[in-house]
Design an enzyme around this catalytic site. Structure first.
Site, PDB file in Angstrom:
ATOM      1  N   SER A 240       3.967   4.721  15.496  1.00 21.37           N
ATOM      2  CA  SER A 240       5.303   5.250  15.136  1.00 21.37           C
ATOM      3  C   SER A 240       5.781   6.261  16.165  1.00 21.37           C
ATOM      4  O   SER A 240       6.938   6.202  16.617  1.00 21.37           O
ATOM      5  CB  SER A 240       5.286   5.865  13.733  1.00 21.37           C
ATOM      6  OG  SER A 240       4.255   6.811  13.605  1.00 21.37           O
ATOM      7  N   HIS A 270      -1.093   0.768  10.136  1.00 20.81           N
ATOM      8  CA  HIS A 270      -0.616   2.145  10.370  1.00 20.81           C
ATOM      9  C   HIS A 270      -0.230   2.748   9.014  1.00 20.81           C
ATOM     10  O   HIS A 270      -1.032   2.742   8.086  1.00 20.81           O
ATOM     11  CB  HIS A 270       0.541   2.062  11.380  1.00 20.81           C
ATOM     12  CG  HIS A 270       0.989   3.365  11.967  1.00 20.81           C
ATOM     13  ND1 HIS A 270       0.273   4.528  11.894  1.00 20.81           N
ATOM     14  CD2 HIS A 270       2.132   3.687  12.661  1.00 20.81           C
ATOM     15  CE1 HIS A 270       0.940   5.497  12.515  1.00 20.81           C
ATOM     16  NE2 HIS A 270       2.077   5.015  12.981  1.00 20.81           N
ATOM     17  N   HIS A 317     -10.118   4.638  12.435  1.00 20.98           N
ATOM     18  CA  HIS A 317      -9.042   5.255  13.230  1.00 20.98           C
ATOM     19  C   HIS A 317      -9.251   4.927  14.695  1.00 20.98           C
ATOM     20  O   HIS A 317     -10.390   4.808  15.150  1.00 20.98           O
ATOM     21  CB  HIS A 317      -9.009   6.777  13.036  1.00 20.98           C
ATOM     22  CG  HIS A 317      -7.694   7.367  13.385  1.00 20.98           C
ATOM     23  ND1 HIS A 317      -7.384   7.762  14.665  1.00 20.98           N
ATOM     24  CD2 HIS A 317      -6.580   7.585  12.640  1.00 20.98           C
ATOM     25  CE1 HIS A 317      -6.142   8.224  14.685  1.00 20.98           C
ATOM     26  NE2 HIS A 317      -5.629   8.121  13.471  1.00 20.98           N
ATOM     27  N   ARG A 326      -6.719  15.618   7.706  1.00 21.96           N
ATOM     28  CA  ARG A 326      -5.582  15.453   6.787  1.00 21.96           C
ATOM     29  C   ARG A 326      -6.085  14.917   5.443  1.00 21.96           C
ATOM     30  O   ARG A 326      -5.535  15.219   4.399  1.00 21.96           O
ATOM     31  CB  ARG A 326      -4.537  14.513   7.396  1.00 21.96           C
ATOM     32  CG  ARG A 326      -3.956  15.014   8.716  1.00 21.96           C
ATOM     33  CD  ARG A 326      -3.082  13.971   9.387  1.00 21.96           C
ATOM     34  NE  ARG A 326      -3.832  12.751   9.697  1.00 21.96           N
ATOM     35  CZ  ARG A 326      -3.293  11.642  10.211  1.00 21.96           C
ATOM     36  NH1 ARG A 326      -1.993  11.615  10.479  1.00 21.96           N
ATOM     37  NH2 ARG A 326      -4.039  10.580  10.471  1.00 21.96           N
ATOM     38  N   ASP A 372      -4.574   8.161   4.981  1.00 21.53           N
ATOM     39  CA  ASP A 372      -4.005   7.294   3.957  1.00 21.53           C
ATOM     40  C   ASP A 372      -4.934   7.054   2.771  1.00 21.53           C
ATOM     41  O   ASP A 372      -4.498   6.576   1.725  1.00 21.53           O
ATOM     42  CB  ASP A 372      -3.621   5.942   4.576  1.00 21.53           C
ATOM     43  CG  ASP A 372      -2.578   6.102   5.662  1.00 21.53           C
ATOM     44  OD1 ASP A 372      -1.618   6.851   5.422  1.00 21.53           O
ATOM     45  OD2 ASP A 372      -2.729   5.511   6.741  1.00 21.53           O
TER      46      ASP A 372
HETATM   47  N1  CMX Z   1     -12.165  -2.181   7.692  1.00 18.90           N
HETATM   48  C1  CMX Z   1     -12.668  -3.296   8.281  1.00 18.90           C
HETATM   49  N2  CMX Z   1     -12.763  -3.469   9.608  1.00 18.90           N
HETATM   50  C2  CMX Z   1     -12.346  -2.432  10.375  1.00 18.90           C
HETATM   51  C3  CMX Z   1     -11.858  -1.240   9.843  1.00 18.90           C
HETATM   52  C4  CMX Z   1     -11.752  -1.143   8.430  1.00 18.90           C
HETATM   53  N3  CMX Z   1     -11.226  -0.068   7.833  1.00 18.90           N
HETATM   54  N4  CMX Z   1     -11.523  -0.432  10.848  1.00 18.90           N
HETATM   55  C5  CMX Z   1     -11.801  -1.087  11.991  1.00 18.90           C
HETATM   56  N5  CMX Z   1     -12.295  -2.303  11.694  1.00 18.90           N
HETATM   57  C6  CMX Z   1     -12.637  -3.379  12.634  1.00 18.90           C
HETATM   58  C7  CMX Z   1     -11.402  -3.760  13.434  1.00 18.90           C
HETATM   59  O1  CMX Z   1     -10.550  -4.622  12.710  1.00 18.90           O
HETATM   60  C8  CMX Z   1     -12.022  -4.367  14.654  1.00 18.90           C
HETATM   61  O2  CMX Z   1     -12.423  -5.672  14.328  1.00 18.90           O
HETATM   62  P1  CMX Z   1     -12.391  -6.872  15.418  1.00 18.90           P
HETATM   63  O3  CMX Z   1     -13.391  -6.477  16.462  1.00 18.90           O
HETATM   64  O4  CMX Z   1     -12.747  -8.071  14.632  1.00 18.90           O
HETATM   65  O5  CMX Z   1     -10.987  -6.894  15.956  1.00 18.90           O
HETATM   66  C9  CMX Z   1     -13.275  -3.528  14.860  1.00 18.90           C
HETATM   67  O6  CMX Z   1     -13.555  -2.921  13.584  1.00 18.90           O
HETATM   68  C10 CMX Z   1     -13.111  -2.435  15.899  1.00 18.90           C
HETATM   69  O7  CMX Z   1     -11.966  -1.656  15.562  1.00 18.90           O
HETATM   70  P2  CMX Z   1     -11.895  -0.115  15.985  1.00 18.90           P
HETATM   71  O8  CMX Z   1     -11.933  -0.050  17.460  1.00 18.90           O
HETATM   72  O9  CMX Z   1     -12.872   0.673  15.227  1.00 18.90           O
HETATM   73  O10 CMX Z   1     -10.477   0.289  15.408  1.00 18.90           O
HETATM   74  P3  CMX Z   1      -9.038   0.074  16.078  1.00 18.90           P
HETATM   75  O11 CMX Z   1      -8.766   1.236  16.964  1.00 18.90           O
HETATM   76  O12 CMX Z   1      -8.890  -1.293  16.653  1.00 18.90           O
HETATM   77  O13 CMX Z   1      -8.098   0.135  14.790  1.00 18.90           O
HETATM   78  C11 CMX Z   1      -7.340   0.961  12.721  1.00 18.90           C
HETATM   79  C12 CMX Z   1      -7.869   1.341  14.104  1.00 18.90           C
HETATM   80  C13 CMX Z   1      -6.890   2.235  12.012  1.00 18.90           C
HETATM   81  C14 CMX Z   1      -6.152   0.034  12.878  1.00 18.90           C
HETATM   82  C15 CMX Z   1      -8.488   0.271  11.924  1.00 18.90           C
HETATM   83  O14 CMX Z   1      -9.530   1.187  11.711  1.00 18.90           O
HETATM   84  C16 CMX Z   1      -8.022  -0.290  10.596  1.00 18.90           C
HETATM   85  O15 CMX Z   1      -7.556  -1.424  10.555  1.00 18.90           O
HETATM   86  N6  CMX Z   1      -8.183   0.485   9.466  1.00 18.90           N
HETATM   87  C17 CMX Z   1      -7.693   0.043   8.174  1.00 18.90           C
HETATM   88  C18 CMX Z   1      -6.194   0.224   8.060  1.00 18.90           C
HETATM   89  C19 CMX Z   1      -5.850   1.703   8.014  1.00 18.90           C
HETATM   90  O16 CMX Z   1      -6.380   2.472   7.240  1.00 18.90           O
HETATM   91  N7  CMX Z   1      -4.870   2.106   8.838  1.00 18.90           N
HETATM   92  C20 CMX Z   1      -4.315   3.478   8.801  1.00 18.90           C
HETATM   93  C21 CMX Z   1      -4.698   4.320  10.025  1.00 18.90           C
HETATM   94  C22 CMX Z   1      -4.061   5.693   9.969  1.00 18.90           C
HETATM   95  C23 CMX Z   1      -2.574   5.577  10.090  1.00 18.90           C
HETATM   96  O17 CMX Z   1      -2.086   5.209  11.197  1.00 18.90           O
HETATM   97  O18 CMX Z   1      -1.863   5.792   9.118  1.00 18.90           O
END
Ligand code: CMX
Length: 438
Positions: A240, A270, A317, A326, A372
């Protein structure tokens, strides 16, 4: 005493030579090396943005203008009768880096009141949209509809010096911020509360007035203050904030830029994760059919989600490598105000189990909860059970940091953003491999 805008003008004058000197005399200094993993992997960790409003340390979490969350809440003057500072005092702080006096915070509160009226055509736009539109779609459309109000556009057409760009950006930012809580509350009441709309109370600050318009009693005013401040800024690399910065770099005005940023916030990876946390948790509770949740049952449900190829919302994250401060701040609020609330207990139980499950799963680099994971339970407790609305609350908060940031972007003359792309073949050539069948 100088007003916020005069103080900001002085800060900008003092800051400009720092940026100019860095660019002119030290532009070649390297901040890191870009690798193929960076290019394919969403530029994760590439240091190529400058943000002075906040900094996110992977282990410590967010600092607003150099202060941690507890330091920020302790330093800002409390809104009279409240345990939290006003959002307006935080706006002063994040824009200038100075802690405002109670009087200076009051001046911003008064200034915002003069800007808070939402034009009738915005209400008409909202009412004309299908009632089942997602609240984030309504929110983004309302912001975009107001673009015709932009002071920046008018001044730009009249012909303005680049040195002055920040001034109408500040005006647009202030006008937008003052209106967003009214728009958010209108969407909530229109969609989820029978289209009834409590009147705003012009004697109150943003948080107090928001609670009034939502139709929820104290301490929801403090929830609003805390919530908007906590969600305000997370440096500029998140989707964002980066979107707002990127769109504004084309000199698109703050209305265009913020509307775009809100669209990015609406993604489930996000901001929309706060909606999904509650959806997941409620589905889990329903499935239990009245039985007490236990850690083994939660573990099983988490594994079920992972095995079906879904993410566990509220966990992980891109930058943080520990529990999000937070999250902690909101957990402390819950411990104080709703310690025995069953949903809070479930959220806490998930916190006990989910990091271990994610570690065992072995993919997520950060198994800890983000902002979140904890925010929905507070809203639920105070009666906002329509979780599709939660990301709008995040969006009102996120506007604070992103609008402060683009005001500074214009003050420091950051250019249009334009990173360079390469092709997959170029990456293979750089790596000395050739995957294309001859
Ligand atoms: N559940 C399951 N798998 C997860 C995970 C979770 N909560 N968090 C990361 N992973 C997975 C990723 O999908 C990725 O899988 P692939 O290798 O198959 O693509 C792997 O672990 C590595 O990811 P990462 O490097 O640890 O995390 P990213 O930087 O790519 O992504 C985020 C970060 C937040 C998008 C991810 O942790 C996620 O999807 N979390 C769940 C959704 C969420 O809570 N988002 C809110 C974040 C805060 C915000 O912006 O508001």
């Amino acid at each position: 005493m100088a007003t916020l805008k005069e103080t900001l003008a002085q800060k900008i004058e003092a800051h400009r030579p720092r940026t100019a000197k860095l660019l002119k005399e030290h532009g070649d200094v390297k901040l890191g090396e870009v690798t193929i993993a960076h290019a394919i992997g969403g530029a994760r960790g590439v240091r190529c943005l400058v943000t002075d409003t906040s900094y996110l340390d992977p282990m410590e979490g967010i600092r607003f203008r150099g202060k941690t969350i507890p330091e920020t809440f302790a330093a800002l003057p409390k809104y009279p009768g409240s345990e939290y500072p006003s959002v307006e005092s935080f706006w002063y702080f994040i824009l200038t880096g100075d802690i405002p006096t109670a009087k200076q915070a009051d001046e911003v509160i008064e200034d915002f009141k003069t800007r808070a009226a939402v034009p009738q055509y915005v209400i008409d736009v909202l009412r004309a949209m299908p009632r089942d539109s997602h609240p984030m779609t309504l929110f983004s459309a309302a912001i975009l509809a107001m673009q015709r109000e932009s002071v920046f556009v008018k001044k730009y057409i009249d012909g303005m010096s680049k040195m002055d760009y920040w001034d109408p950006t500040y005006e647009d930012a202030s006008n937008l911020l003052a209106k967003l809580p009214r728009i958010g509350a209108y969407i909530y009441r229109m969609k989820f509360r029978g289209d009834t709309h409590p009147h705003p109370d012009s004697s109150l600050d943003m948080g107090g007035n928001f609670a009034k318009m939502m139709g929820i009693d104290a301490p929801y005013d403090d929830v609003a203050r805390m919530y908007f401040i906590l969600h305000s800024d997370h440096e500029s690399g998140n989707v964002s904030a980066h979107t707002v910065h990127l769109v504004a770099s084309a000199l698109s005005d703050p209305y265009y830029a913020l509307s775009a940023g809100i669209n990015g916030l609406a993604g489930p990876l996000h901001g929309l994760a706060n909606e999904n946390v509650l959806r997941w948790t409620q589905a889990f509770i329903e499935k239990l059919g009245g039985k007490e949740p236990t850690e083994p049952v939660i573990k099983e449900a988490l594994w079920e989600t992972l095995k079906s190829g879904q993410v566990i919302p509220g966990y992980g994250h891109a930058v943080l490598r520990k529990t999000d401060p937070r999250y902690v701040s909101q957990m402390e609020f819950c411990q104080k105000n709703l310690p025995d609330y069953p949903l809070f207990k479930v959220i806490n139980m998930i916190y006990q189990v989910a990091p271990g499950v994610l570690m065992e799963h072995g993919k997520a680099k950060n198994p800890w909860p983000n902002v979140d994971a904890q925010s929905g339970v507070i809203q639920w407790y105070y009666g906002v059970t329509d979780y599709a609305f939660y990301t709008v609350l995040f969006g009102i908060g996120r506007a604070i940091g992103t609008l402060a940031n683009i005001t500074w972007d214009r003050a420091l003359g950051y250019p249009i953003e334009r990173p360079k792309s390469v092709t997959t073949a170029m990456l293979e050539e750089a790596a000395g491999v050739n995957m294309v069948a001859k």
